[in-house]
Structure formats: C-alpha cells, structure tokens
Design a protein around this motif. Structure first.
Motif, PDB file in Angstrom:
ATOM      1  N   THR A 152       0.779  -1.195   0.033  1.00  0.00           N
ATOM      2  CA  THR A 152       0.060   0.049  -0.055  1.00  0.00           C
ATOM      3  C   THR A 152       0.718   1.385  -0.042  1.00  0.00           C
ATOM      4  OG1 THR A 152      -0.053   0.154   2.545  1.00  0.00           O
ATOM      5  CG2 THR A 152      -1.856  -1.167   1.288  1.00  0.00           C
ATOM      6  N   ASN A 153       0.371   2.367  -0.324  1.00  0.00           N
ATOM      7  CA  ASN A 153       0.776   3.622  -0.213  1.00  0.00           C
ATOM      8  C   ASN A 153      -0.051   4.772   0.519  1.00  0.00           C
ATOM      9  OD1 ASN A 153       2.966   5.547  -0.726  1.00  0.00           O
ATOM     10  ND2 ASN A 153       2.716   5.558  -2.995  1.00  0.00           N
ATOM     11  N   SER A 154       0.622   5.794   0.918  1.00  0.00           N
ATOM     12  CA  SER A 154      -0.109   6.616   1.255  1.00  0.00           C
ATOM     13  C   SER A 154      -0.039   8.079   0.191  1.00  0.00           C
ATOM     14  CB  SER A 154       0.524   7.391   2.659  1.00  0.00           C
ATOM     15  OG  SER A 154       0.466   6.725   3.623  1.00  0.00           O
ATOM     16  N   VAL A 155      -1.379   8.622   0.104  1.00  0.00           N
ATOM     17  CA  VAL A 155      -1.190   9.451  -1.071  1.00  0.00           C
ATOM     18  C   VAL A 155      -1.714  10.939  -0.511  1.00  0.00           C
ATOM     19  CG1 VAL A 155      -2.164   7.808  -2.715  1.00  0.00           C
ATOM     20  CG2 VAL A 155      -3.784   9.027  -1.464  1.00  0.00           C
ATOM     21  N   VAL A 156      -1.427  12.033  -1.277  1.00  0.00           N
ATOM     22  CA  VAL A 156      -1.835  13.185  -0.898  1.00  0.00           C
ATOM     23  C   VAL A 156      -2.387  14.016  -2.233  1.00  0.00           C
ATOM     24  CG1 VAL A 156      -0.146  13.551   0.804  1.00  0.00           C
ATOM     25  CG2 VAL A 156       0.465  14.194  -1.585  1.00  0.00           C
ATOM     26  N   VAL A 157      -3.433  15.093  -1.891  1.00  0.00           N
ATOM     27  CA  VAL A 157      -3.845  15.855  -3.100  1.00  0.00           C
ATOM     28  C   VAL A 157      -3.367  17.195  -2.650  1.00  0.00           C
ATOM     29  CG1 VAL A 157      -5.905  16.594  -4.012  1.00  0.00           C
ATOM     30  CG2 VAL A 157      -5.868  14.361  -3.468  1.00  0.00           C
TER      31      VAL A 157
END
Length: 692
Positions: free
Chosen positions: A419-424
């Motif tokens: 999994t990965n962490s995302v940002v907008v």
C-alpha cells in the motif's frame, strides 16, 4: 443516489488490512482446539457420546494435555458399558473401536481379559477383517480395533486377518487408487484403506499377491499426492478436513521400512497439508474436526526424513509510507508446534504481480537472519527497497533444509499487499458558463487540508469543473505524476436540508478531472436554493490513508418553479410507490365446453360395453365348441391366444407401456395365427368329409 455513508463503507471495506500472522499450533490455536474438544461433554460434565469421548481423550493426549481423574473415570465407565452392550453385529465395529481405544489409551484395565465379552469382541474384529463384503470404513475401524487389542495384550487377535482385508480393498479401488465408498469415489475412504494396509504391513511380513497389491497402492497414492488439490476435497468444505486427515494419516503409515519401496511424498505436499489444516483451525466448531486436525499434525510432525516446516509473514500488508526496518518483509520459520526453526537458507525465489505473473519484481534473493536476539527463526528482506507499485504480489519462497547429508527444499507461496499513502496537493474549481469560452472562466484553488478563500456563487445555467492530482506522499513537490485510485468522488451537500449530490471524477494523463452541470445536480438537490459544501472523497484498496476533504462552499440559486415541480414530482412518486397495489390475479385458460355428465357417462358405457355385447351375441349365434374343431390342442391354443389378447389390453390399460405391449402382442398374434390356421384348416377338412 449513493449516500456518503455508502461510499465510506465501501472505502473502509476496500482498505481493510489484516493483522499479524502466526504459524503452527500457537497457544491461541491450541486454546481454540481444546475449547472445541470440550463440546464432547454436556453441561453436567458427562460425555454426549462414545465417539465424542474418543475425540476428547485422544485429542487431549495428542496435545500433551492432562486429563482430569473425573474425566478418565467417566470415559472408562462409558467405554466399558458400551462394549458390554454390543450385539456383536458387523455394524457394531465402529463402537467397538472407540470403546477399545478409550480403554487402551486410558489404561482402564490391566489386560484385555478383564473386558466383558472379550472373546466376542475379538471374534467380531476378526470376522470384519476377513469378510469379503466389508466396506473400507468397516475395515478401517476393525484394523484400529485390532491395534487396540494388541496394546491390551490380546493373544487371539490374529495379524493374518489383516492380510485378508488387503484383498477386499483391492476390489474396492479403481485404477487410480481411489477407493469406493458405496458407489462413490471417496478420498476419506481411500485414506482409511491406506491406514488398513499400513497396519497390515506393520504386523505381517507380506509376500506374493498381497505385497504386489500394497506396492500398487503405494504407487497410486504417491501419484495422488502430487496432484495439487485432489485429496483436499476443497470442492466440499464439509469433508475437506476429514479427507485431508485420513489421506495424510493413511499415506504416512506406508513409510514402513518393511516395504522395499516405501511411499515417497514430497515435502512440499506435506507442508501444503499442514498449512491447510492450521489455516482451518479458527473455522472449526466440531470435536470431530478438532481431533482430525490435532491427530494429523501430530503424525506430520514425525514424518520422515524431514517433518514439514511452516512459513508465515509477520504481516501481509507492507506500506510504502513507513520507513526503516519496521516495514521490512519479515518471515518466521517454525515447526508444526510453532517452535522456531533454523533452516540452512531462505530464498525469495520469485516475487511477481499477483494479477500479472509476467511482471517480476525480485528473483532469487536470499533473506538475511534477523539481528534481534529474541527472533529465532525470523528472516528479513527490504522488499520495499525494490520500489514495488501498490498492489498484490505473489511471493514464492524456497526454504533449504539439511537432514544428514541430504538437502531438502520446501517451496511456499504467500500473497502480500503493498500500500501507499497519497496526498492531493491542491484542487482547482471553475464555474463554466455554457454561453462563454471555458478559457475565460475564473479558477479557484484550495491547498491540501484547507478550503477555498471565498464562497462561490452560481445559478442553474453554470457547470462545475474540478481538477486535481493524486500523488504519492513520498514523491517530490515538483512531481506531476498522478496516481490512479479506485474511488474518487466530489460530493455537494447541505446537512441542514438533508440534500446531497455525488458525481465521480476520472483520471487521465493530466490528472483527475470532472464536470457536472447544475441542471443535473439540481434534480438531486430538488432545485433548492441554499449554501452547499464541496467534499472530495478518495479511497483505494492499496492506499492506507483514504480520506474525505471539505474544500469549499457554493451558494446555488435555482428558478422557483423548478423547485416546486421537483417537489411535486417526488411527492407523487412517493405516494404512488406507497399506494396499495392492485391485486395480482392470474388468468388461466378458459375451460373448454364439455357435455353434461350424464351424456359422458352413457357414452363411456356404450364405448366399453358395446364391443363386448357384439362379441357375446356372435358367440351365442355361432355356438362355438371344442368339438367343432377337429384338432383339439390347436383349438385350445387358439382360443387361449384370443383370450390372452383381450387380457393384454386390460393389462396395458393398467400396467404396461405401449412398447412392452406391442412386443407381447406381436408374440401372441403369431401364436394365434398359427394355431388358428391349423384349427380352421382341420375344421374345413372335417366339414368336407361329412359332405362326402
């Protein structure tokens, strides 16, 4: 219309992660097994049945747990009473085995002579083993009862009886070695048959046809085990554990040194069986399944030349957002009893995309032993250092074991999720006038975690446009690469009014974007004027920080008549939906007109009686007599044939079908024709003689 709750539930379900995995019979799993075995007793502490008592006693002994004196006394008393009450029919062999095994395991008596009706018990066991009609199930329990008798010191239990059972099992097996249970091929019955054969090999020195039969069973069983799923019976979860247990227990009895070519089963297949049983421990609720798992794992732990080992992952989820050794791929190697095991070497032979095996990430990478002093049997690899894309990966491990001078390889496959962490970083919002060029529209921007600087204002004729990038949390600020996520929605809502409208946004080379006109949004909002909030919803199975972001507000204005029309429309639809529906009446085909009952009855009588009436009238006028026929025997046959034809019609009406009737009728017609020809020829000759 999809609600925000439905979206969030879907996101949470997709992004759920599993906890730490453990291998083998851990304390928790043993505790669950013992709790299931405890179901063998009722609320008063008495055993609910003899089979359940057997599961309880032998299961606890296999787990090396103590049995209380009260339970021992209760089990011994129960077993003795059941053995004393036998009728000594072949069907009693199962009860006989359970009783003898309990007596032998708990040492309820000093020797077999102190068991009631021991001579009849021994005779029953011998009779079942020698019977040519015994089933594989009966032979299994008889052979197990034979072993119990031997443990109790019986002198009349004859080992040669077991040789007879081999011949019977040969007749029950098909060409592939699978034994029939009734008329069905059964892996459980096959495993029981193998256990009987193994017992026969242990107590006899076989030769000739018996030895040849055993060798065929050994060869066929080895082939069955090499099939990747055949004996697990996974197509039927009700029998999977039992089938696996009987097959493994039975096959391993054929590792006897008395055989010139003992059975050879790959270490991988035995490991597969052990993993299958361990993984099902938490799902079982019957003492039968608990006993099957415990007894089979006990046998597997003693397999030769090397017992199976189990490989587990400390976690089946790795997050790209976690740095350092805390997020390394950790592998724990244990034996079946969950004790740390030190193999010669652990290799990650292949790591590939689980949905696309052609995308290989790692090949033949050795794992290093954990540096922690408290981590025996633990090996690690910096899997995320190979920069995998978020997704599922199949990891194929090869564990090298040394036994004496031989090297053994165990291959184990696991699935891990990355999994990965995302940002907008920001989101851009524009209001487009359908009569103006989109390039002239003003763009409003909100940065991550904040809202638009101003409350937007729009009416019925504008279109809302949004655009943003979804980036990895570890990517640089200058990166323009947008990741793809499974769930991306914009929600326009007003909690006070209880109104909302949700529309999806889609990914492209330039990032996520989407447009929706307020004519469409207005229907969901009932064309109600007011201030609404914007909300961005991001979720994915492979991101670990799904989020909802309120990024601004807008004042919407709609023509008043549209609001009234929409409310009236929904009200009428609601009334119509809740109104009482008309009764559903099925219209069947109208019955055809039929004549009165009296007419039908008279017609039936005429139809049935008239032919018989005509027959009798002509018979009376003809005044037939056997004396009128010159040849007596042909005349009798002729008249009997005619009567038989009438009788056949009656039988056809009540019993026979058309095809059977025609066959019989053809035979009767032939006999009638021949006998009639002879009869009437003789009659004609007789009349001619009288005239002359």
């Amino acid at each position: 219309m999809m609600s925000i709750r439905a979206v969030l539930v879907a996101v949470v379900a997709l992004c759920a992660v599993s906890g730490v995995l453990a291998a083998g019979l851990t304390d928790e799993r043993q505790k669950h097994l013992t709790s299931v075995l405890e179901k063998a007793k009722d609320g008063k502490g008495s055993f609910v049945g003899l089979e359940e008592a057997f599961h309880y006693v032998v299961g606890f002994k296999s787990l090396e747990k103590d049995i209380s004196p009260e339970d021992k006394t209760s089990a011994c008393s129960f077993a003795s009473s059941q053995l004393a009450a036998l009728s000594f029919e072949n069907s009693d062999i199962e009860t006989t085995f359970y009783g003898l095994r309990l007596v032998a395991s708990l040492k309820c008596v000093e020797d077999s002579e102190k068991i009631d009706n021991i001579e009849k018990v021994e005779a029953l066991v011998s009779r079942v083993l020698k019977s040519s009609s015994s089933s594989a199930n009966e032979l299994y329990f008889a052979s197990k009862a034979f072993v119990a008798l031997k443990e109790l010191g019986s002198k009349k239990a004859a080992a040669k009886d077991l040789v007879s059972s081999i011949r019977r099992l040969e007749s029950l097996a098909d060409s592939s070695g699978i034994v029939l249970d009734g008329s069905d091929r059964s892996y459980s019955a096959t495993g029981k048959a193998l256990s009987v054969i193994g017992t026969a090999v242990k107590y006899n020195k076989l030769s000739g046809d018996s030895l040849e039969t055993v060798e065929i069973f050994v060869e066929n069983t080895a082939a069955l085990f090499e099939d990747q799923s055949v004996f697990f019976d996974k197509s039927d979860s009700r029998t999977a554990i039992a089938a696996t247990s009987f097959m493994v227990n039975g096959a391993l009895t054929l590792q006897s040194e008395k055989l010139a070519a003992p059975i050879e089963i790959s270490l991988k297949r035995l490991t597969d069986a052990a993993e299958f049983l361990v993984e099902n421990i938490d799902r079982i609720s019957k003492s039968e399944d608990a006993f099957s798992i415990i007894s089979t794992l006990r046998v597997l732990s003693k397999a030769r030349p090397v017992a199976p080992i189990l490989l587990s992952l400390s976690s089946d989820v790795l997050s790209m957002s976690v740095k350092g050794q805390d997020n390394a791929l950790r592998v724990l190697i244990t034996d079946i009893w969950s004790r740390p095991f030190e193999p010669t070497k652990v290799l990650l032979s292949n790591a590939a995309d689980a949905l696309n095996s052609g995308r290989v990430l790692i090949s033949n990478q050795e794992l290093s032993k954990s540096s922690s002093s408290s981590s025996d049997g633990e090996y690690t690899l910096n899997f995320l250092g190979y920069k995998p894309e978020p997704g599922f990966y199949q990891l194929d491990f090869t564990v090298q074991l040394t036994s004496g001078s031989k090297l053994h390889l165990v291959q184990v496959s696991k699935i891990v999720k990355v999994t990965n962490s995302v940002v907008v970083p920001s989101i851009s919002v524009s209001l487009l006038d359908e009569n103006l060029d989109s390039k002239s529209a003003k763009t409003y921007t909100a940065t991550a975690g904040k809202t638009l600087d101003t409350v937007l204002s729009s009416n019925y004729y504008y279109t809302l446009s949004v655009a943003f990038l979804v980036k990895s949390a570890s990517s640089s600020a200058q990166s323009t690469k947008s990741l793809s996520v499974q769930q991306a929605f914009v929600r326009i809502y007003n909690d006070d009014l209880g109104l909302e409208s949700i529309f999806p946004v889609y990914n492209s080379d330039k990032g996520f974007s989407g447009q929706v006109d307020f004519k469409t949004v207005g229907k969901a909002l009932l064309f109600t004027n007011g201030q609404y909030k914007f909300q961005l919803i991001i979720g994915d199975a492979f991101i670990d920080n799904s989020f909802v972001w309120d990024f601004g507000s807008i004042q919407l204005t709609f023509p008043p008549h549209l609001h009234t029309q929409q409310v009236d429309l929904l009200s009428s639809q609601s009334i119509k939906a809740s109104a009482i529906k008309p009764t559903i009446s099925h219209v069947f085909r109208q019955a055809e007109k039929r004549p009165p009952t009296q007419v039908s009855f008279i017609a039936t009588i005429i139809t049935l009686a008239l032919p018989w009436l005509i027959l009798f009238v002509f018979l009376i006028r003809a005044r037939p007599s056997l004396s009128l026929f010159g040849a007596f025997l042909p005349a009798v046959v002729f008249l009997a044939s005619v009567a038989s034809i009438f009788g056949l019609y009656f039988v056809f009406f009540w019993f026979l079908n058309m095809f059977d009737t025609l066959k019989v009728l053809g035979l009767l017609c032939l006999v009638t024709f021949l006998s009639g020809f002879v009869t009437f020829r003789a009659r004609a000759a007789s009349r001619k003689a009288k005239k002359d």
